[in-house]
Design a protein around this motif. Sequence first.
Motif, PDB file in Angstrom:
ATOM      1  N   SER A 411       0.836  -1.197   0.000  1.00  0.00           N
ATOM      2  CA  SER A 411       0.000   0.000   0.000  1.00  0.00           C
ATOM      3  C   SER A 411       0.871   1.248   0.000  1.00  0.00           C
ATOM      4  O   SER A 411       2.038   1.204   0.375  1.00  0.00           O
ATOM      5  CB  SER A 411      -0.913  -0.001   1.232  1.00  0.00           C
ATOM      6  OG  SER A 411      -0.137  -0.213   2.384  1.00  0.00           O
ATOM      7  N   VAL A 412       0.254   2.345  -0.427  1.00  0.00           N
ATOM      8  CA  VAL A 412       0.930   3.643  -0.438  1.00  0.00           C
ATOM      9  C   VAL A 412      -0.036   4.672   0.132  1.00  0.00           C
ATOM     10  O   VAL A 412      -1.216   4.675  -0.215  1.00  0.00           O
ATOM     11  CB  VAL A 412       1.309   4.062  -1.879  1.00  0.00           C
ATOM     12  CG1 VAL A 412       1.907   5.466  -1.888  1.00  0.00           C
ATOM     13  CG2 VAL A 412       2.285   3.070  -2.489  1.00  0.00           C
ATOM     14  N   MET A 413       0.474   5.519   1.015  1.00  0.00           N
ATOM     15  CA  MET A 413      -0.365   6.595   1.565  1.00  0.00           C
ATOM     16  C   MET A 413       0.218   7.948   1.189  1.00  0.00           C
ATOM     17  O   MET A 413       1.425   8.160   1.310  1.00  0.00           O
ATOM     18  CB  MET A 413      -0.412   6.495   3.090  1.00  0.00           C
ATOM     19  CG  MET A 413      -1.245   5.342   3.600  1.00  0.00           C
ATOM     20  SD  MET A 413      -1.304   5.358   5.406  1.00  0.00           S
ATOM     21  CE  MET A 413       0.341   4.794   5.798  1.00  0.00           C
ATOM     22  N   THR A 414      -0.658   8.839   0.744  1.00  0.00           N
ATOM     23  CA  THR A 414      -0.241  10.198   0.404  1.00  0.00           C
ATOM     24  C   THR A 414      -1.055  11.188   1.223  1.00  0.00           C
ATOM     25  O   THR A 414      -2.029  10.811   1.870  1.00  0.00           O
ATOM     26  CB  THR A 414      -0.488  10.488  -1.084  1.00  0.00           C
ATOM     27  OG1 THR A 414      -1.883  10.354  -1.341  1.00  0.00           O
ATOM     28  CG2 THR A 414       0.273   9.542  -1.985  1.00  0.00           C
ATOM     29  N   GLY A 415      -0.651  12.461   1.141  1.00  0.00           N
ATOM     30  CA  GLY A 415      -1.403  13.481   1.869  1.00  0.00           C
ATOM     31  C   GLY A 415      -1.344  14.820   1.170  1.00  0.00           C
ATOM     32  O   GLY A 415      -0.737  14.933   0.103  1.00  0.00           O
ATOM     33  N   ASP A 416      -1.964  15.818   1.774  1.00  0.00           N
ATOM     34  CA  ASP A 416      -1.977  17.157   1.167  1.00  0.00           C
ATOM     35  C   ASP A 416      -0.649  17.866   1.437  1.00  0.00           C
ATOM     36  O   ASP A 416       0.292  17.282   1.988  1.00  0.00           O
ATOM     37  CB  ASP A 416      -3.180  17.959   1.665  1.00  0.00           C
ATOM     38  CG  ASP A 416      -3.032  18.431   3.102  1.00  0.00           C
ATOM     39  OD1 ASP A 416      -2.026  18.069   3.760  1.00  0.00           O
ATOM     40  OD2 ASP A 416      -3.909  19.165   3.576  1.00  0.00           O
ATOM     41  N   ALA A 417      -0.581  19.148   1.065  1.00  0.00           N
ATOM     42  CA  ALA A 417       0.685  19.882   1.162  1.00  0.00           C
ATOM     43  C   ALA A 417       1.206  19.896   2.600  1.00  0.00           C
ATOM     44  O   ALA A 417       2.407  19.702   2.833  1.00  0.00           O
ATOM     45  CB  ALA A 417       0.473  21.302   0.663  1.00  0.00           C
ATOM     46  N   SER A 418       0.319  20.087   3.568  1.00  0.00           N
ATOM     47  CA  SER A 418       0.758  20.154   4.963  1.00  0.00           C
ATOM     48  C   SER A 418       1.221  18.777   5.447  1.00  0.00           C
ATOM     49  O   SER A 418       2.325  18.624   5.979  1.00  0.00           O
ATOM     50  CB  SER A 418      -0.404  20.682   5.816  1.00  0.00           C
ATOM     51  OG  SER A 418      -0.319  20.237   7.134  1.00  0.00           O
ATOM     52  N   LEU A 419       0.416  17.760   5.220  1.00  0.00           N
ATOM     53  CA  LEU A 419       0.788  16.416   5.687  1.00  0.00           C
ATOM     54  C   LEU A 419       2.064  15.925   4.984  1.00  0.00           C
ATOM     55  O   LEU A 419       2.876  15.212   5.591  1.00  0.00           O
ATOM     56  CB  LEU A 419      -0.378  15.443   5.438  1.00  0.00           C
ATOM     57  CG  LEU A 419      -0.197  14.006   5.937  1.00  0.00           C
ATOM     58  CD1 LEU A 419       0.135  13.964   7.429  1.00  0.00           C
ATOM     59  CD2 LEU A 419      -1.445  13.185   5.674  1.00  0.00           C
TER      60      LEU A 419
END
Length: 743
Positions: A411-419
């Motif tokens: 799995s891969v997790m991404t986030g927004d600019a802050s995260l």
Amino acid sequence: MFEKVAFIGLGLIGSSLARVIHVNHLAKNVVASTRSQKTLDDAVALRLISKGFSNPVDAVKDADLVILALPVQATEKVLAQIKPYLGERTIITDVGSTKGNVVAAAERVFGTLPSGFVPGHPIAGAEHTGVHAGKVDLFAHHKVILTPLPTSSDWAVQKLIALWQAAQAEVICMDVKKHDEVLAHTSHLPHLMAFNLVEQLANREDNLDIFRYAAGGFRDFSRIAASDPRMWHDIFFGNKDAILNAVDGFETQLAKIRQLIENEDSQALMGLLGHAQAARQHFNYMLAKKPVMEKNKVTQKFTILPQQHRFEGTFTVPGDKSVSHRSIMFGALAEGTTHVTGFLEGEDALATLQAFKDMGVEIEGPHNGEVTIHGVGMHGLKAPTKELYMGNSGTSMRLLSGILAAQKFDSVMTGDASLSKRPMERIAKPLRAMNAQIQTTGEKGTPPVSITGNQPLQGIDYELPMASAQVKSGVLLAGLWAAGTTSVVEPEPTRDHTERMLRAFGYDVKTEGNKISLVGGGKLVGTNIQVPSDISSSAFFMVGAAICENSDVTLEAVGINPTRTGVIEILKQMGADIQVLNERIAGGEPIADIRIRGTRTLKGIHIPEDQVPLAIDEFPALFVAASCAEGQTVLTGAAELRVKESDRIQVMADGLQAMGIDCTPTADGIVIEGKGKAGDWSPIFKGAEIESHHDHRIAMSFSIAGLRASEAITICGTETVATSFPTFTQLANEAGLTIQTVN
Ligand code: S3P
């Protein structure tokens, strides 16, 4: 874009860029100089250039762009030749793989470097060379590094950026030293190894057999050994120091793996190979897709109008964010159905909910805070078909790291600019110690996070280096699938919702002093969860009431879990008129109604360090309270605030200073000189435009400051308020604040 472009050298890179200029009509005239007359003739025939010259001097006259596309070691000689013929606004760039030596050569020739000189390096190429090998799309979707120097002028840099963008390249600016170090590892060392491996095999007596029967591995690994020897000869000398460093690193690593094989150390070898495999898979992902950085671009502003005279009412703020996240996670992993009420319908908790839907869990709702989760059991999650997007939510990413590390799938997790800027190694590190294969990104170990599944996890005893409920929870959750006991020792108590809720789902979790432990291999049983109102959201109303004369606010059914009540204790110590009423238990968590009135001026205090983890999310609001207090407030032991959704120490200090508050940020806290005077409720803050840095709690804290402002306050980037408190403006306006929202 250009009047006349002169290429010095027209091999693969030069002729590809000439094709880009030709196809996009970027120059009125393009000429070239190379040593080979045939190349020049061919380039004219291909209509890449209008004219070829054997002497570079003839090519560069009146050119406004000179591109050195020749072996790096020829740079100095050519620059010396063309120097007298360069105009004042001529842009000079190159395409060499090394930059330090190009700059050194230019310095020897020019002394003071011309302002048009901007070295560059397109990270694209092929093992084929020559004018016929060039391709108009060679640079498309590749990176081009420009290394602007202190002497380079902005107009030259901007024009080169535009040129490379026309080639559809992604332009990155970097300093020269960094460029050479990075390239030594990512390009020069692999080429050196490829040449050397082929040489090693070619020297064996049975070399013909080896080449004849060589399979994909050899083919893949050795492809780049067919590159131009002259060019690589120059690069290896040109970037000697950084390359020798990289070779030393390679030798050390080679010795390590050699030793593991010699010792038949199976576990360590599997660890090394697995770690490398995870890193390579992560790299695949990075290559295939850029992190989802900017899903929520700045779109929203609040303007808080001055002259508020009223802050009152009885309110129920939305559900607790921490509890909402966990209710979805545990409900999904449980056997049977879990029914949740009071669920926070904010973007953070919804990101968690979506992630479990993406992993095949059937979830109904949320409708008015009600969610029904049809649990799939400890082994029922399915591989998501795409990366899991965690938005702004650190809690989702860190807790899910623990869960995903134990699954059978990758799995891969991404986030927004802050995260995407927040530290993830703090969870990856202990998980690796449990035998997880988990990879973070970049030097700072930030998202995206890639996890390779199917790793048998081992229980550990982990001493938390920082007071973090997220890391504690991530490790404990991985422990649910690990062999044996997993225990976490915390330096100070942090919120214990994970422990409490696991018990509510029937899992045995032991808390002995500051040590929490559980034994892997058990199961969770679906249950009903009643999410209390979030004390962190209530805090804005508590502070608002504490700083506003004659205010009277009651917040109903607020979670008062003792690991969360630092804000009440701190406000009490500052002298606030605050009452905790109707204490009761709901869904395994203590709740109460909190009444707070503006009857007396707060006073500054030294905030006790043991309260810091218990009020960790409430400090932005408490800083506003401290600004309105009489005397100094000192916060220490709160370095964690620097790695929240923003650097909350710096961002709050910047905003408060802009509003006329004397405050000094420190490494682990802040000193605030409160402007309050006993019995005086006049404005404390002056008007300002504040940058919230996409941090919901910063945006809401400065909104509340509006209650004591003499002029309007504008807060930029407030859209993240929806992550934790979607009804904030509505409730705050009902209480008496005037927030205007501009989208
Ligand atoms: C949270 C823990 C805290 C807190 C965050 C939610 C949780 O973070 O700041 O808003 O739900 O476990 P840390 O554990 O990183 O301090």
